[in-house]
Design a protein around this motif. Structure first.
Motif, PDB file in Angstrom:
ATOM      1  N   ASP A  10       0.868  -1.173   0.000  1.00 30.07           N
ATOM      2  CA  ASP A  10       0.000   0.000   0.000  1.00 30.07           C
ATOM      3  C   ASP A  10       0.908   1.227   0.000  1.00 30.07           C
ATOM      4  OD1 ASP A  10      -2.020  -1.840   0.081  1.00 30.07           O
ATOM      5  OD2 ASP A  10      -2.722  -1.322   2.097  1.00 30.07           O
ATOM      6  N   GLU A  12       1.763   4.709   0.215  1.00 30.82           N
ATOM      7  CA  GLU A  12       1.229   5.944   0.787  1.00 30.82           C
ATOM      8  C   GLU A  12       2.304   6.522   1.690  1.00 30.82           C
ATOM      9  OE1 GLU A  12      -1.847   3.510   2.651  1.00 30.82           O
ATOM     10  OE2 GLU A  12      -1.124   4.128   4.618  1.00 30.82           O
ATOM     11  N   HIS A  80      -5.396   2.859  -4.597  1.00 30.91           N
ATOM     12  CA  HIS A  80      -5.647   2.927  -3.150  1.00 30.91           C
ATOM     13  C   HIS A  80      -6.357   4.244  -2.840  1.00 30.91           C
ATOM     14  CE1 HIS A  80      -5.249   1.670   0.919  1.00 30.91           C
ATOM     15  NE2 HIS A  80      -4.169   2.341   1.244  1.00 30.91           N
ATOM     16  N   HIS A  84      -6.851   8.868   0.169  1.00 34.26           N
ATOM     17  CA  HIS A  84      -6.802   7.986   1.327  1.00 34.26           C
ATOM     18  C   HIS A  84      -7.874   8.300   2.369  1.00 34.26           C
ATOM     19  CE1 HIS A  84      -5.020   5.238   4.366  1.00 34.26           C
ATOM     20  NE2 HIS A  84      -4.547   4.627   3.314  1.00 34.26           N
ATOM     21  N   PRO A 121      -8.894   2.475   1.562  1.00 36.27           N
ATOM     22  CA  PRO A 121      -8.103   2.917   2.707  1.00 36.27           C
ATOM     23  C   PRO A 121      -8.683   2.356   4.009  1.00 36.27           C
ATOM     24  CG  PRO A 121      -8.501   4.744   1.209  1.00 36.27           C
ATOM     25  CD  PRO A 121      -9.314   3.589   0.713  1.00 36.27           C
ATOM     26  N   HIS A 229       3.228  -1.524   4.232  1.00 39.64           N
ATOM     27  CA  HIS A 229       3.419  -0.134   3.800  1.00 39.64           C
ATOM     28  C   HIS A 229       4.910   0.179   3.801  1.00 39.64           C
ATOM     29  CE1 HIS A 229      -0.424  -0.352   6.031  1.00 39.64           C
ATOM     30  NE2 HIS A 229      -0.885   0.397   5.054  1.00 39.64           N
TER      31      HIS A 229
HETATM   32 ZN   LIG Z   1      -3.631   2.775   3.177  1.00 40.97          ZN
END
Ligand SMILES: [Zn+2]
Length: 287
Positions: A10, A12, A80, A84, A121, A229
């Motif tokens: 993911d 971010e 994604h 978010h 998210p 992540h």
């Molecule tokens: Zn996320």
């Protein structure tokens, strides 16, 4: 027995995490996206592993060259959301606008790339937000991977199938007329227990031998999917003042420990992008 395994990242910033999203001033915050993500890309390239990157649209906007490298190295680009925000904070029209904005930024920076997968998210897909599946299908998405198979204080839908399926609006039952395939996060079902062995916080906090055992057990029931992540691999992710519980959830074992755990997973499973597993497994992924 299936041995298929998918790895998902993911992509971010640390400040997109739900516990931090509203507490941080981005203008003065340290942007750690590149130092968090480049070593991960180097590791995957060294191991010859391709993954699915569920990318926040804002990251494509702020770091186009990074996402272009991800495409060039053969990884799958999936969505994604743009900003978010979880589905429970959005109306149908706002979610539609998020997807349109994501599509526009992909068209601008990643010509020729057509994302097929979506991850909500904060695993925010639940029976009350299942309207999102129709919106995804209208935008051409073919699969969703947004259900956490255990109820937690923030998210989760218990009793979902262990392998990709077409979900009814209650998300628990199958419905062949559903417009999209759902692939829930992987759990190890041990008697009455559902133990999430799918990545993120759970990968950081549980003993590694237990995770490996749980994943092998889960593989008997369907392909497994792992998520993490880049900020979880970054030793220098800024530590913000949070409550003791939130500090544990957010920062426990990030950096070197998480990196070693990812390497152990790479030693033990042959990961591919989600789309490759769905295609090879003859899941009904027709649009
Ligand atoms: Zn996320």
């Amino acid at each position: 027995m299936t041995r298929a395994a998918a790895l998902s990242i993911d992509l971010e910033s640390y400040w997109h995490a739900e516990l931090l999203r509203k507490r941080i001033d981005r203008r003065s915050a340290d942007d750690r996206v590149l130092p968090a993500t480049l070593p991960l890309l180097d590791l995957l390239a060294k191991r010859g592993v391709r993954a699915t990157f569920f990318v926040v649209g804002e990251i494509i906007e702020s770091h186009p060259a990074l996402v272009q490298r991800i495409v060039q190295e053969g990884h799958e680009i999936a969505c994604h959301s743009f900003s978010h925000r979880p589905l429970w904070d959005l109306s149908e029209a706002q979610f539609d606008a998020e997807l349109a904005r994501f599509s526009e930024i992909v068209g601008r920076h990643l010509p020729g790339v057509k994302p097929r997968g979506f991850r909500a998210p904060t695993f925010s897909l639940s029976p009350t937000t299942a309207w999102a599946l129709d919106v995804l299908a209208q935008h051409g998405y073919r699969y969703d991977s947004s259900i956490f198979p255990l109820r937690t204080p923030l998210y989760g839908v218990p009793n979902v199938p262990p392998a990709p399926y077409r979900p009814a609006p209650n998300l628990v039952d199958s419905d062949p007329t559903s417009p999209i395939v759902e692939w829930p996060m992987t759990a190890w079902r041990a008697g009455p227990l559902t133990i999430p062995v799918c990545g993120g916080f759970y990968l950081r906090v549980m003993p590694m031998p237990l995770i490996l055992h749980g994943l092998r057990q889960a593989q008997k029931r369907g392909p497994i999917v792992i998520y993490l992540h880049p900020w979880e691999l970054d030793t220098d992710t800024p530590r913000l003042p949070l409550s003791r519980g939130d500090t544990f959830i957010t920062y426990h074992n990030i950096g070197a420990v998480m990196r070693r755990r990812l390497e152990t997973l790479l030693d033990n499973f042959d990961f591919t992008p989600l789309w490759d597993v769905l295609r090879a497994g003859n899941y009904d992924i027709s649009g």
